[in-house]
Write an enzyme that holds these catalytic residues in place. Structure first.
Site, PDB file in Angstrom:
ATOM      1  CB  CYS A 137       3.688   5.428   5.351  1.00  0.00           C
ATOM      2  SG  CYS A 137       4.229   4.619   6.871  1.00  0.00           S
ATOM      3  CG  HIS A 151      -0.403   0.330   2.514  1.00  0.00           C
ATOM      4  ND1 HIS A 151      -1.137   0.878   3.535  1.00  0.00           N
ATOM      5  CD2 HIS A 151       0.861   0.157   2.996  1.00  0.00           C
ATOM      6  CE1 HIS A 151      -0.366   1.026   4.602  1.00  0.00           C
ATOM      7  NE2 HIS A 151       0.838   0.604   4.307  1.00  0.00           N
ATOM      8  CG  HIS A 192       5.422   0.586   2.752  1.00  0.00           C
ATOM      9  ND1 HIS A 192       4.701   1.734   2.417  1.00  0.00           N
ATOM     10  CD2 HIS A 192       4.945   0.209   3.954  1.00  0.00           C
ATOM     11  CE1 HIS A 192       3.874   2.033   3.399  1.00  0.00           C
ATOM     12  NE2 HIS A 192       3.992   1.116   4.332  1.00  0.00           N
ATOM     13  CG  HIS A 248       2.616  -3.347   6.540  1.00  0.00           C
ATOM     14  ND1 HIS A 248       3.705  -3.112   7.344  1.00  0.00           N
ATOM     15  CD2 HIS A 248       2.215  -2.124   6.102  1.00  0.00           C
ATOM     16  CE1 HIS A 248       3.952  -1.814   7.387  1.00  0.00           C
ATOM     17  NE2 HIS A 248       3.069  -1.182   6.628  1.00  0.00           N
ATOM     18  CD  GLU A 292      -0.011  -0.407   8.670  1.00  0.00           C
ATOM     19  OE1 GLU A 292      -1.061  -0.170   8.049  1.00  0.00           O
ATOM     20  OE2 GLU A 292       0.774   0.499   9.037  1.00  0.00           O
ATOM     21  CG  ASP A 302      -3.116 -13.086   0.712  1.00  0.00           C
ATOM     22  OD1 ASP A 302      -2.217 -12.512   1.345  1.00  0.00           O
ATOM     23  OD2 ASP A 302      -3.013 -14.255   0.274  1.00  0.00           O
ATOM     24  CG  HIS A 303       0.082 -12.643  -2.163  1.00  0.00           C
ATOM     25  ND1 HIS A 303      -0.193 -13.154  -0.921  1.00  0.00           N
ATOM     26  CD2 HIS A 303       1.367 -12.999  -2.445  1.00  0.00           C
ATOM     27  CE1 HIS A 303       0.880 -13.820  -0.484  1.00  0.00           C
ATOM     28  NE2 HIS A 303       1.835 -13.739  -1.369  1.00  0.00           N
TER      29      HIS A 303
END
Lengths: 136, 136, 136, 136, 136, 136
Positions: F34, F15, F40, F42, F125, F80-81
């Site tokens: 960020c 994100h 980047h 998580h 996070e 996800d992914h």
């Protein structure tokens, strides 16, 4: 007295698994969700293990603050909150798989460590997937 | 069938890192916050690994209740809720660094373990700093 | 949109549980090993929870870097690698039980937090013993 | 480039430790609570480590999805929510100690893994008791 | 000063989810693998939270050694290394779901706790499934 | 009998925190690392808590397999992914802060949950930064 002393550091990064010499279809099939062209990301945990002879005067193998600073300066400050595929030169020609990230981290740290020490790194990509590299 | 069986035990202790042959200034500079003359402390985690041949009758390498009792009697009951620097004789002439605590724990356990077993200890001082010793 | 945002910080400290108005015998009996006159220690984990209205512009309740800095400056930098009983004035007249450490941490943070926020702290003294305080 | 890549899987099972060639009294004395004739159970964690040469084309040692599927099909789907002593044939003549479960898991996975890889398994029976087997 | 103090205890047990008033087919369909007639098992983690006024003399809400002893005597010593469905009378007429185990643990502890305290229990059946009960 | 039953799920995503109505300079200053334009990522952990009356017939509050399937279908399979900023429509007009991700997850799950249940979500996070939302 031979001991191993270890330090745990973390970084959070985006990446994409992709082999530019393969077709898009082969990349999608082989790497699955990890091939998403818009990237995905992880909280990576890096465990750095150093082995050698304890210094009898200090009782330390290596000052872990010194080791922490090497890891941060050479690896985690460069990778943290970055897109490994786009922002980190080490991965411009090397697919940023966990195996390759561990390999790059090992070489980056090794260069700044007293050569008398053996070095081993473990990289957790998720709680359930992790790799190890020790320079062989 | 060669296996390794391991037991995790914990103890909470105070300590101070200090070399009496160094000046106060050198101690303060080298050990930093860990040299605080009034002590600080940690929740230590000790992982004890025993390696050898499984007993075909019981299917155990070693009864982990027996191993637990050796660890507690020889190490953690002696160190728990103690000031390692003041209360534990092993550290009257040995700086209580994680390396030295692992070394002392290894020797204390080794003496009470069947000599046919190999022994390895890991000591976590914090979640991010830990050491290993296996008697070399 | 009311949310709670939380930050985890850690500090490692020595302490002794003792009530100076009690006899030594009563202190020893009541506090047991925690009354060791030479101190013992812990790796403390402090979880700080802040509750309020999300800022619609940034999408943050509170910048967690700002919260981290308040916690470090007001609490963990003052307690880390210290002897709470000797080095930290807050505990000169207050027994440094987990309950009181949480109480002191809450008040130290509250004073530097925008009063529009509700505050809750959890303090782990070990993995199995922890306390919570929310200003009541 | 030699690396180790690892995958963590879990299963929840009942079992009873018992040697049918021993008297009930000897079983009860030796295995203690673990000999309860009505069984007890655990959340087991299995860590499977594979070592070998990284594939230069993909950057993978082994696709961890492939390894996950081998572990699930050969081990955890067979053991999960089962009574190891009654439901799993491997343990009809083998006492389901952690040592033996690790041994069985290793052999079940080894048979379906490319022989060029070295294999190591770790089995946690509780957070504080675990065993390792690597085929020796 | 109102605080919450908590203690974590563990037990390892077998159980079977089953409603004797339902047909075998309905039990099998509804409870799935958890209905295995030969039982399965878990490492349960029980977190017991007590809320009330801190004692100004000791600085304790409740002596956590006292709370630990209540939990062990009333709950975990009775459940550990047992088959909840067969060995524990509380579950002879009550299906040993996590919800019911938490309910039974709460009532067993409540009876031995000073009535001035509020009580809350959390029960982890696996790392990913857990329940809470606070006497409502 | 009122209980809370909870399920833990995970997803790994990229994100970027960014407010398109702010200047680049303000975004860079406020969101810091960020705001990296290349993203980047998580490993997110989502804990979903459901509160209500236990069903006396089954002993379940809610079948956690059913809850797991709702969470996966409505939230984690979608996130996800993925790159939350680019691939997930919910965040095309909503900055993907942890606060907003928790808010979106809560609303997505709520719509598919029996309205008799109260719902609370926690989103980690990182291990040290997490948020909670319960629909207020």
């Amino acid at each position: 007295m031979i001991v191993t002393a270890s330090r745990v550091e973390r970084f959070n990064a985006a990446h994409r698994l992709h082999n530019p010499e393969w077709s898009d279809a082969k990349n999608a099939e082989f790497f699955g969700l990890c091939n998403n062209k818009n990237f995905h990301g992880h909280n990576y945990t890096l465990i750095v293990k150093v082995t050698g002879e304890v210094d009898p005067e200090s009782g330390y193998l290596i000052d872990l603050k010194v080791l922490k600073n090497i890891i941060r300066k050479q690896v985690t400050d460069r990778f943290d909150h970055k897109n490994l595929s786009l922002d980190v030169e080490d991965f411009h020609k090397l697919n940023p798989t966990a195996e390759h990230i561990a390999y790059v981290a090992w070489h980056r740290i090794k260069k700044h460590l007293d050569p008398k020490f053996a070095l081993h790194v473990t990289l957790y990509e998720t709680e359930r997937n992790f790799v190890e590299y020790e320079g062989r």
